[in-house]
Design a protein around this motif. Structure first.
Motif, PDB file in Angstrom:
ATOM      1  N   LEU A 158       0.860  -1.172   0.000  1.00  0.00           N
ATOM      2  CA  LEU A 158       0.000   0.000   0.000  1.00  0.00           C
ATOM      3  C   LEU A 158       0.896   1.220   0.000  1.00  0.00           C
ATOM      4  O   LEU A 158       1.636   1.450   0.955  1.00  0.00           O
ATOM      5  CB  LEU A 158      -0.921   0.000   1.227  1.00  0.00           C
ATOM      6  N   GLN A 159       0.862   1.953  -1.104  1.00  0.00           N
ATOM      7  CA  GLN A 159       1.748   3.114  -1.269  1.00  0.00           C
ATOM      8  C   GLN A 159       3.207   2.720  -1.051  1.00  0.00           C
ATOM      9  O   GLN A 159       3.943   3.378  -0.318  1.00  0.00           O
ATOM     10  CB  GLN A 159       1.333   4.241  -0.324  1.00  0.00           C
ATOM     11  N   ALA A 163       1.875  -4.348   3.293  1.00  0.00           N
ATOM     12  CA  ALA A 163       0.476  -4.292   3.700  1.00  0.00           C
ATOM     13  C   ALA A 163      -0.151  -5.677   3.628  1.00  0.00           C
ATOM     14  O   ALA A 163       0.399  -6.593   2.996  1.00  0.00           O
ATOM     15  CB  ALA A 163      -0.299  -3.317   2.811  1.00  0.00           C
ATOM     16  N   ILE A 165      -3.571  -7.637   2.405  1.00  0.00           N
ATOM     17  CA  ILE A 165      -4.721  -7.488   1.526  1.00  0.00           C
ATOM     18  C   ILE A 165      -5.750  -8.557   1.903  1.00  0.00           C
ATOM     19  O   ILE A 165      -5.470  -9.754   1.844  1.00  0.00           O
ATOM     20  CB  ILE A 165      -4.323  -7.631   0.052  1.00  0.00           C
ATOM     21  N   ILE A 214      -7.280  -3.189   2.538  1.00  0.00           N
ATOM     22  CA  ILE A 214      -5.816  -3.201   2.581  1.00  0.00           C
ATOM     23  C   ILE A 214      -5.371  -2.437   3.829  1.00  0.00           C
ATOM     24  O   ILE A 214      -5.791  -1.295   4.051  1.00  0.00           O
ATOM     25  CB  ILE A 214      -5.213  -2.550   1.318  1.00  0.00           C
TER      26      ILE A 214
END
Length: 218
Positions: A158-159, A163, A165, A214
């Motif tokens: 995430l970015q 992360a 999911i 997420i």
């Protein structure tokens, strides 16, 4: 009107709306007390069963409405998190899914790893994920026959940061995003769940007949 004044007006309107909803909830609870008193009187006087059933349905409806208003009030307030480190996300999901299984719905939980941990508020996160799981069971493609939903959690990004999911798949087509709608009781719950997820710097969305969350990992 300047942007600052416009923002201030919207905030005032939001606070007023929350207070109005809170007052409506109190009025509904008062009606429930009167209805419960009336039901007890009917039971003692041995009134026809259909009259008691109608009153029971009225009380259930008042309960649902009061619950929805409580969630709307909670949605209108700032989410305050009590984060803990090393919170095991797969374990939370596994516990939720095991409690949801019943004769008409089978939940298949899959996890790539038991070590997907992050800095979360475990109570708030469990509340949000439980709401999403409950709504997902209602969104199965065919609710008239025994079916199943799949809940999978895997590592991702995430970015550009690690992360987890989470995906609830095997759902029916929808013409709206359950995370961005207040169309009914279920959507109210999932909208609050999305706000809790976002308070954890996460993301909640509906895409490709799946609910997807997420969450950043530590």
């Amino acid at each position: 009107m300047s942007r600052t004044e416009d923002t201030g007006s919207l905030q005032d309107l939001g606070r007023a709306s929350v207070q109005i909803v809170h007052d409506l909830k109190n009025q509904l609870n008062g009606l429930k007390l009167y209805a419960t008193f009336l039901r007890k009187r009917l039971e003692k006087s041995e009134r026809p069963k259909d009259e008691q059933e109608v009153l029971g349905k009225l009380i259930s409806g008042l309960d649902r409405a009061a619950d929805d208003l409580s969630i709307i009030v909670q949605y209108g307030r700032t989410i305050e998190l009590r984060k803990q480190t090393e919170v095991n996300l797969p374990r939370i999901l596994s516990d939720i899914c095991s409690n949801l299984e019943g004769p008409s719905c089978k939940v298949y939980f899959e996890s790539e790893s038991e070590t997907l941990k992050g800095e979360f508020d475990p109570a708030m996160l469990k509340e949000a994920l439980n709401s999403i799981c409950v709504v997902a069971t209602k969104l199965r493609r065919d609710k008239d026959v025994p079916g199943a939903i799949n809940v999978a959690v895997k590592a991702g990004n995430l970015q550009a940061k690690p992360a987890a999911i989470i995906e609830w798949s095997g759902l029916k087509d929808l013409d709206h995003d359950p995370f961005r709608s207040f169309a009914g009781s279920d959507e109210i719950k999932t909208s609050l769940a999305a706000k809790i997820i976002e308070a954890h710097d996460g993301l909640a969305e509906y895409k490709n007949n799946s609910l997807v969350v997420i969450l950043p990992l530590s």
